[in-house]
Write an enzyme that holds these catalytic residues in place. Structure first.
Site, PDB file in Angstrom:
ATOM      1  N   HIS A 117       0.800  -1.220   0.000  1.00  0.00           N
ATOM      2  CA  HIS A 117       0.000   0.000   0.000  1.00  0.00           C
ATOM      3  C   HIS A 117       0.831   1.268   0.000  1.00  0.00           C
ATOM      4  O   HIS A 117       0.391   2.300  -0.485  1.00  0.00           O
ATOM      5  CB  HIS A 117      -1.044  -0.055   1.105  1.00  0.00           C
ATOM      6  CG  HIS A 117      -2.149  -0.966   0.703  1.00  0.00           C
ATOM      7  ND1 HIS A 117      -2.140  -2.296   1.033  1.00  0.00           N
ATOM      8  CD2 HIS A 117      -3.206  -0.770  -0.114  1.00  0.00           C
ATOM      9  CE1 HIS A 117      -3.188  -2.865   0.462  1.00  0.00           C
ATOM     10  NE2 HIS A 117      -3.847  -1.973  -0.232  1.00  0.00           N
TER      11      HIS A 117
ATOM     12  N   ASP B  81      -4.583  -8.766  -5.133  1.00  0.00           N
ATOM     13  CA  ASP B  81      -4.837  -9.907  -4.262  1.00  0.00           C
ATOM     14  C   ASP B  81      -5.013 -11.195  -5.054  1.00  0.00           C
ATOM     15  O   ASP B  81      -4.559 -12.253  -4.625  1.00  0.00           O
ATOM     16  CB  ASP B  81      -6.074  -9.650  -3.394  1.00  0.00           C
ATOM     17  CG  ASP B  81      -5.726  -8.774  -2.205  1.00  0.00           C
ATOM     18  OD1 ASP B  81      -4.727  -9.093  -1.525  1.00  0.00           O
ATOM     19  OD2 ASP B  81      -6.410  -7.775  -1.976  1.00  0.00           O
TER      20      ASP B  81
ATOM     21  N   GLU C 212     -11.151 -11.161  -6.306  1.00  0.00           N
ATOM     22  CA  GLU C 212      -9.738 -11.092  -5.930  1.00  0.00           C
ATOM     23  C   GLU C 212      -9.288 -12.316  -5.148  1.00  0.00           C
ATOM     24  O   GLU C 212      -8.189 -12.359  -4.620  1.00  0.00           O
ATOM     25  CB  GLU C 212      -9.438  -9.801  -5.164  1.00  0.00           C
ATOM     26  CG  GLU C 212     -10.326  -9.522  -3.973  1.00  0.00           C
ATOM     27  CD  GLU C 212     -10.021  -8.173  -3.314  1.00  0.00           C
ATOM     28  OE1 GLU C 212      -8.968  -7.596  -3.558  1.00  0.00           O
ATOM     29  OE2 GLU C 212     -10.879  -7.709  -2.538  1.00  0.00           O
TER      30      GLU C 212
ATOM     31  N   CYS D 111      -9.550  -3.300 -11.296  1.00  0.00           N
ATOM     32  CA  CYS D 111      -9.049  -2.151 -10.538  1.00  0.00           C
ATOM     33  C   CYS D 111      -7.727  -2.458  -9.829  1.00  0.00           C
ATOM     34  O   CYS D 111      -7.210  -1.647  -9.089  1.00  0.00           O
ATOM     35  CB  CYS D 111     -10.094  -1.662  -9.539  1.00  0.00           C
ATOM     36  SG  CYS D 111     -10.497  -2.880  -8.279  1.00  0.00           S
TER      37      CYS D 111
END
Ligand code: PEP
Ligand code: MG
Length: 584
Positions: A193, A459, A435, A506
């Site tokens: 992240h 993921d 995901e 995404c």
């Protein structure tokens, strides 16, 4: 010749050359010393002064944060300022100086340790985590007592390239774009992240360099190539000039792409592709259109609530979502419900002590266990839905039962709002993230009960290939073009098309121009990405024929290994886009 080169992972594109600032996260080592009775008064005064200085520093930081991107994080600082008035910490230390006749450093250290022990004994995870706040404040006072510099990224006043072992997402948020030229870390991967935030802030970065902190001193000249993940320390003249040229060329190319901003994302044969932005903070809405995107394909709501001591309230959800919906209107906003856990740690009330957080109580699993939290967010989103074009997205759905349960909670919330006469968009669409491999495998079943799919490759790849997305040691195995991943994508696409529901991606794969033609050919109609990637992907979209993209996708699908698939994709791209490929 002192030049040293390090290879890691390109986390945020761009080339920067500047002076290094080595972020020292090591703890201050203190020596507890006995003092004479006559010195006690002075020592207490010295301690109190250090507390006052600490408070002034935090107040100053808070002032700076009340403007701009970081303003939603000012409350973190408020919590820390409050702790500087904490009786256990301040009076406890003063008492130790007096009773034990030790110096301020020693007394403070003992006090922090004693408080820490008390916190460790507390059952409640959330309260136990407050220990870190006390330690952070204690460290600040210690640094002021010992004359060590405070190590906050927000304090850096000269332009610098940050070198650190690792950075937390909050560190990245504290970076001032005008001062922080770029950063390089030992740890991390492209989909951690911190890397995602660096891209959204437009700060070039290389991560996963493993031992860069051991090779750099503050003040060294460093080059960070965030495209290839290369860092060069003390470059010789030839390298320096070479990178200066690269930097100029990259900037020029970015300016060329900028010209595409207002042009639509259509293929040469007229197919419209929706290029959307991923945002982490409401303040980023404007940057999507500025980069030529149309709408927000993923609003990661958890980042607004990063590191706060408690979970967000319905009203805070409402305000944040309304802000985003209004500003993006009439374009759509896909609001994802909280995805806490995993490497997005530090959220109030969420356990940080799981052995395998990525496989643990994360995202929808957490929300279904904490329906109070889930409902508060759903109420906030629904109330905001009358202010724009809002869609809801559930993260980490692994099967049908979970989707049904989540939708049932949504129905309950809608009913409550109806009873209370609170308006919301009755037709709000509800989609799911694909995901987890299990969701991809049963995407035909899920497609019957979801309004749209959004594939989260960050993921999906992690779980399919069993590679921790944040672990630099296995990052080289993280491969979007792995045949197993491609087959799952194909399956999801087929399910979405058969059920006639929109198909989006995404994950970070959607923002890489190398994959754009393949994804178009596979049938992805919406690609949502870091805003900085939008012009790059648009360039590809506007220059291919859908017919060719379909052919390429089929060819890539037939390759037996990721390496073969990559070669096929690269050959296609080198033929079509030699200039663009030179910049990748
Ligand atoms: C993903 O997993 O691809 C995704 C978009 O979600 P996040 O990166 O927030 O986990
Ligand atoms: Mg995800």
């Amino acid at each position: 010749m002192n030049e040293k080169a390090f290879n890691g992972i390109g986390a945020s594109p761009g080339v920067v050359i500047g002076r290094a600032y080595l972020l020292d996260r090591r703890k201050v080592v203190v020596a507890g010393q006995r003092i004479e009775e006559v010195k006690v008064k002075d020592e207490v005064a010295r301690f109190k002064k250090a507390v006052e200085i600490s408070k002034a520093q935090l107040e100053e930081l808070k002032k700076r944060f009340s403007k701009g991107l970081g303003k939603s994080h000012a409350y973190i600082l408020e919590t820390l300022i409050m702790l500087l008035e904490d009786k256990m910490l301040v009076d406890g230390t003063v008492k130790r100086i007096k009773d034990l006749r030790v110096n301020a450093e020693g007394a403070l250290k003992e006090t922090i340790d004693a408080i820490g022990l008390k916190f460790d004994a507390i059952e409640d995870e959330y309260l136990r985590e407050r220990k870190h706040d006390i330690e952070q404040v204690g460290e600040r006072i210690l640094r002021n007592l010992t004359g060590h510099k405070q190590e906050s990224l927000a304090d850096i006043s000269d332009e610098a390239v940050i070198i650190a072992h690792d950075l937390a997402p909050t560190d990245t948020l504290m970076m001032r774009k005008d001062k922080i030229l770029g950063f390089a870390t030992d740890a991390g991967s492209r989909t951690s992240h911190t890397a995602i935030l660096a891209r959204s802030l437009g700060i070039p970065a290389a991560v996963g360099l493993e031992r860069i902190t051991g090779a750099v001193k503050t003040g060294d000249v460093v080059i960070v190539d965030g495209i290839h993940g290369v860092v060069i320390v003390d470059p010789d003249e030839e390298t320096f000039l070479e990178y200066l040229k690269k930097q100029r060329r990259y900037k020029y190319f970015e300016q060329e792409l900028e010209k595409l901003r207002l042009l639509p994302a259509v293929t040469l044969d007229g197919d419209v592709v929706h290029l959307e932005g991923n945002i982490e903070l409401p303040e980023e809405v404007a940057s999507v259109a500025e980069h030529g995107g149309t709408g927000i394909g993923l609003y990661r709501t958890e980042f607004l609530f990063l590191n706060r001591p408690d979970l967000p309230t319905e009203e805070q959800h409402y305000q944040a979502c309304r802000h985003v919906a209004e500003r993006a209107s009439p374009q759509e906003v896909v609001i994802r419900t909280l995805d806490v856990g995993g490497d997005k740690i530090g959220f109030g009330g969420v356990s940080e002590k799981e052995a395998n957080p990525a496989l643990g109580l994360r995202a929808i699993r957490f929300l279904l266990q904490r329906k109070d939290v889930f409902k508060a967010q759903l109420r906030g989103i629904l109330r905001a839905s009358v202010h724009g074009n809002v869609k809801i997205l559930f993260p980490m759905i692994s099967g049908l039962a979970e989707l049904r349960e989540a939708k049932m909670v949504l129905e309950e919330v809608k009913n409550d709002l109806r009873t209370e006469d609170v308006p919301f968009d009755e037709n709000v669409k509800v989609g799911i993230m694909i995901e987890i491999p299990s969701a991809a495998m049963i995407s035909d079943l899920l497609a019957k009960e979801a309004d749209f799919f959004s594939v989260g490759t960050n993921d999906l790849i992690q779980y399919t290939l069993a590679i921790d997305r944040a672990n630099e040691h296995v990052a080289y195995l993280y491969e979007p073009l792995d045949p197993a991943v491609l087959r799952l994508l194909q399956r999801v696409s087929q399910a979405a098309h058969e059920a006639r529901i929109p198909l989006a991606m995404c994950g970070e794969m959607a923002g890489d121009p190398l994959y754009a033609s393949i994804l178009l050919g596979m049938g992805f109609q919406h690609l949502s990405m870091n805003v900085a990637s939008i012009p790059w992907v648009k360039k590809v979209v506007r220059s291919v024929r859908m017919e060719d993209a379909v052919e390429l996708a089929a060819l890539v699908m037939r390759q037996p290994t990721a390496a073969h698939a990559r070669k096929t994709a690269e050959t296609f791209m080198h033929d079509r886009f030699p200039d663009l490929m030179a910049e990748l």
